[in-house]
Design an enzyme around this catalytic site. Sequence first.
Site, PDB file in Angstrom:
ATOM      1  N   ARG A 149       0.850  -1.183   0.000  1.00 24.43           N
ATOM      2  CA  ARG A 149       0.000   0.000   0.000  1.00 24.43           C
ATOM      3  C   ARG A 149       0.886   1.233   0.000  1.00 24.43           C
ATOM      4  O   ARG A 149       1.879   1.285   0.738  1.00 24.43           O
ATOM      5  CB  ARG A 149      -0.874  -0.069   1.247  1.00 24.43           C
ATOM      6  CG  ARG A 149      -1.495   1.205   1.665  1.00 24.43           C
ATOM      7  CD  ARG A 149      -2.203   1.030   2.996  1.00 24.43           C
ATOM      8  NE  ARG A 149      -1.851   2.122   3.844  1.00 24.43           N
ATOM      9  CZ  ARG A 149      -2.561   2.542   4.879  1.00 24.43           C
ATOM     10  NH1 ARG A 149      -3.666   1.907   5.210  1.00 24.43           N
ATOM     11  NH2 ARG A 149      -2.187   3.564   5.593  1.00 24.43           N
ATOM     12  N   ASP A 212      -5.115   3.807   0.493  1.00 26.44           N
ATOM     13  CA  ASP A 212      -6.178   4.085   1.472  1.00 26.44           C
ATOM     14  C   ASP A 212      -6.581   5.554   1.378  1.00 26.44           C
ATOM     15  O   ASP A 212      -5.759   6.445   1.616  1.00 26.44           O
ATOM     16  CB  ASP A 212      -5.636   3.772   2.874  1.00 26.44           C
ATOM     17  CG  ASP A 212      -6.730   3.731   3.941  1.00 26.44           C
ATOM     18  OD1 ASP A 212      -7.873   4.127   3.634  1.00 26.44           O
ATOM     19  OD2 ASP A 212      -6.423   3.307   5.070  1.00 26.44           O
ATOM     20  N   HIS A 214      -8.968   6.721   3.281  1.00 27.55           N
ATOM     21  CA  HIS A 214      -9.288   6.999   4.684  1.00 27.55           C
ATOM     22  C   HIS A 214     -10.494   7.898   4.893  1.00 27.55           C
ATOM     23  O   HIS A 214     -10.456   8.867   5.658  1.00 27.55           O
ATOM     24  CB  HIS A 214      -8.062   7.561   5.406  1.00 27.55           C
ATOM     25  CG  HIS A 214      -7.890   6.948   6.752  1.00 27.55           C
ATOM     26  ND1 HIS A 214      -8.416   7.482   7.895  1.00 27.55           N
ATOM     27  CD2 HIS A 214      -7.295   5.789   7.129  1.00 27.55           C
ATOM     28  CE1 HIS A 214      -8.130   6.692   8.920  1.00 27.55           C
ATOM     29  NE2 HIS A 214      -7.457   5.656   8.472  1.00 27.55           N
ATOM     30  N   GLU A 238      -9.194   2.132  -0.810  1.00 27.36           N
ATOM     31  CA  GLU A 238      -9.819   1.773   0.461  1.00 27.36           C
ATOM     32  C   GLU A 238     -10.569   2.954   1.049  1.00 27.36           C
ATOM     33  O   GLU A 238     -10.102   4.089   0.977  1.00 27.36           O
ATOM     34  CB  GLU A 238      -8.697   1.328   1.395  1.00 27.36           C
ATOM     35  CG  GLU A 238      -9.123   1.005   2.804  1.00 27.36           C
ATOM     36  CD  GLU A 238      -7.926   0.525   3.597  1.00 27.36           C
ATOM     37  OE1 GLU A 238      -7.009  -0.104   3.010  1.00 27.36           O
ATOM     38  OE2 GLU A 238      -7.892   0.777   4.812  1.00 27.36           O
ATOM     39  N   GLU A 264     -13.406  -1.343   7.695  1.00 24.24           N
ATOM     40  CA  GLU A 264     -12.585  -1.518   8.908  1.00 24.24           C
ATOM     41  C   GLU A 264     -13.236  -0.903  10.138  1.00 24.24           C
ATOM     42  O   GLU A 264     -12.931  -1.321  11.253  1.00 24.24           O
ATOM     43  CB  GLU A 264     -11.157  -0.978   8.706  1.00 24.24           C
ATOM     44  CG  GLU A 264     -11.064   0.530   8.562  1.00 24.24           C
ATOM     45  CD  GLU A 264      -9.639   1.023   8.385  1.00 24.24           C
ATOM     46  OE1 GLU A 264      -8.954   0.528   7.478  1.00 24.24           O
ATOM     47  OE2 GLU A 264      -9.214   1.900   9.142  1.00 24.24           O
ATOM     48  N   ARG A 285     -13.678  -5.246   4.549  1.00 24.70           N
ATOM     49  CA  ARG A 285     -12.518  -5.135   5.444  1.00 24.70           C
ATOM     50  C   ARG A 285     -12.847  -5.319   6.920  1.00 24.70           C
ATOM     51  O   ARG A 285     -12.040  -5.002   7.791  1.00 24.70           O
ATOM     52  CB  ARG A 285     -11.852  -3.766   5.223  1.00 24.70           C
ATOM     53  CG  ARG A 285     -10.847  -3.865   4.112  1.00 24.70           C
ATOM     54  CD  ARG A 285     -10.156  -2.567   3.837  1.00 24.70           C
ATOM     55  NE  ARG A 285      -9.451  -1.959   4.941  1.00 24.70           N
ATOM     56  CZ  ARG A 285      -8.331  -2.428   5.475  1.00 24.70           C
ATOM     57  NH1 ARG A 285      -7.787  -3.546   5.021  1.00 24.70           N
ATOM     58  NH2 ARG A 285      -7.748  -1.779   6.469  1.00 24.70           N
ATOM     59  N   GLU A 341      -4.455  -7.417   5.511  1.00 19.67           N
ATOM     60  CA  GLU A 341      -3.516  -6.347   5.850  1.00 19.67           C
ATOM     61  C   GLU A 341      -2.538  -6.856   6.905  1.00 19.67           C
ATOM     62  O   GLU A 341      -2.924  -7.550   7.852  1.00 19.67           O
ATOM     63  CB  GLU A 341      -4.271  -5.129   6.398  1.00 19.67           C
ATOM     64  CG  GLU A 341      -3.359  -3.971   6.758  1.00 19.67           C
ATOM     65  CD  GLU A 341      -4.127  -2.747   7.262  1.00 19.67           C
ATOM     66  OE1 GLU A 341      -5.316  -2.885   7.592  1.00 19.67           O
ATOM     67  OE2 GLU A 341      -3.532  -1.661   7.307  1.00 19.67           O
ATOM     68  N   TRP A 404     -11.998  11.429   9.413  1.00 20.87           N
ATOM     69  CA  TRP A 404     -10.643  10.897   9.574  1.00 20.87           C
ATOM     70  C   TRP A 404     -10.628   9.440   9.196  1.00 20.87           C
ATOM     71  O   TRP A 404     -11.469   8.695   9.647  1.00 20.87           O
ATOM     72  CB  TRP A 404     -10.138  11.060  11.009  1.00 20.87           C
ATOM     73  CG  TRP A 404      -8.671  10.933  11.051  1.00 20.87           C
ATOM     74  CD1 TRP A 404      -7.769  11.928  10.817  1.00 20.87           C
ATOM     75  CD2 TRP A 404      -7.910   9.743  11.274  1.00 20.87           C
ATOM     76  NE1 TRP A 404      -6.502  11.432  10.884  1.00 20.87           N
ATOM     77  CE2 TRP A 404      -6.553  10.095  11.171  1.00 20.87           C
ATOM     78  CE3 TRP A 404      -8.239   8.407  11.547  1.00 20.87           C
ATOM     79  CZ2 TRP A 404      -5.515   9.172  11.320  1.00 20.87           C
ATOM     80  CZ3 TRP A 404      -7.232   7.489  11.700  1.00 20.87           C
ATOM     81  CH2 TRP A 404      -5.866   7.880  11.599  1.00 20.87           C
TER      82      TRP A 404
HETATM   83  C1  CS2 Z   1      -5.756   2.287   8.615  1.00 28.12           C
HETATM   84  C2  CS2 Z   1      -5.454   2.195  10.075  1.00 28.12           C
HETATM   85  O1  CS2 Z   1      -4.710   0.198   8.436  1.00 28.12           O
HETATM   86  C3  CS2 Z   1      -5.486   0.981   7.922  1.00 28.12           C
HETATM   87  O2  CS2 Z   1      -6.024   0.790   6.868  1.00 28.12           O
HETATM   88  O3  CS2 Z   1      -6.969   2.778   8.234  1.00 28.12           O
HETATM   89  O4  CS2 Z   1      -4.184   2.731  10.253  1.00 28.12           O
HETATM   90  C4  CS2 Z   1      -6.402   2.924  11.007  1.00 28.12           C
HETATM   91  O5  CS2 Z   1      -6.210   4.289  10.905  1.00 28.12           O
HETATM   92  C5  CS2 Z   1      -6.177   2.481  12.401  1.00 28.12           C
HETATM   93  O6  CS2 Z   1      -6.209   1.094  12.475  1.00 28.12           O
HETATM   94  C6  CS2 Z   1      -7.203   3.101  13.322  1.00 28.12           C
HETATM   95  O7  CS2 Z   1      -7.289   2.430  14.509  1.00 28.12           O
HETATM   96 MG    MG Z   2      -7.676   1.947   6.380  1.00 26.54          MG
END
Ligand code: CS2
Ligand code: MG
Length: 404
Positions: A149, A212, A214, A238, A264, A285, A341, A404
């Site tokens: 990534r 990502d 995010h 992602e 996630e 995810r 991941e 975020w």
């Molecule tokens: C991120 C993470 O791994 C990822 O894809 O989105 O770093 C995420 O920010 C953290 O796991 C948050 O707890």
């Molecule tokens: Mg992520």
Amino acid sequence: MTDRIERAEVIVTAPARNFVTVKLTTSDGIVGWGDATLNGRELAVASYLSDHVIPTLIGKDASRIGDIWSYLYKGAYWRRGPVTMTAIAAIDVALWDIKGKRAGLPVHELLGGKARDGVLVYAHASGADVAEMLDDVDRLLGEGYRAVRGQAALVGVPDAYGVRHGTGVYDPADASLPSETGWDTAAYLEQAPGYLRAIRERFGFGFHLLHDCHHRLTPNEAGIFGRSVEDLKLFWMEDPTPAENQEKFRLIRQRTTTPIATGEVLNSIWDVQTLITEQLIDYVRTSVSHAGGITHLRRIFDLADLYGVRSGSHGATDLSPVSLSAALQLDISIPNFGIQEYMAHDAVTHEVFRPGYHLDDGYLIPSDAPGLGIEVDEDAARRFPYNPKYLPVARLADGTLHDW
Ligand code: CS2
Ligand code: MG
């Protein structure tokens, strides 16, 4: 009955970062481990377990995993949500660990056995600028990773997401109160496709490239981004947009063929139902520790399989080696595995958690030991007291709080 839950303990420890771990002990002395870490909200889950879950568990038959899952989920009346589902996950995973140890089999044998020889993982490359990120990609490909990534800092955006500080492991939870970081979508849409292109130009197409977003984009912006990188053949983009409203992904799907991964921060099969049944994503995810354990995540992956959606579980460092051990047991056995991941934990974390998995040529190989194949050193855990750490917030230039 030998299989009663006799003791249940919650261990909070911070070797390099905070982890909440559940230890279940049966009346005949079998120990099971589960991960209950919820990054930045650790003590809420610890309290949910100690104050509300554990008192109801003592004396229950540890072999009845599905029944205990329903007891904790339906029995609480209050459903879903990260705190509840992380707590249930920890108990569920510990019960699978116990069942495997009692049977003398690794958990993947209880789940039907191996459906592949190894678990494809992706590693994180990041950099304070494009050159540094390219060096990081080079290092990871040199270590044998088949999927990477790529994230680089954005010029003109203070502390934008995804970049490691110093030489340690990337860990966004970095301060005792949430730090303030910046965001600028226009700068991102202008720069990110360029730095991903730089990766393909230097290293070619012989490995999987991921990225990502995010949760930072609107559906239309995500469509613009996805379309602008289609020729780079990303494995996925992602979290292009927040997924509380699953229908938002319809617009992204109409606009771009770049594969989409999300989930996630989602915790239940109902949180991803529309995304899966309308085929709005390619990879789900959800993780074993934040989506109800092996029992529930297996249901999510089964639903996904019906619709051609593959697994792509979250595996950042805030998911402990206990989680990763459990994730690998599921990953190796399901039909619709996609990718896992993997952010390797540091040496200090491994003083407490001693997992039996190992990396081999870009694949993680789960332990063949009975249960999950992980040991936890409680004496070492006691050496690392809880250390409050929060994830940052992101603000636009005018001060508006952004996703975020
Ligand atoms: C991120 C993470 O791994 C990822 O894809 O989105 O770093 C995420 O920010 C953290 O796991 C948050 O707890
Ligand atoms: Mg992520």
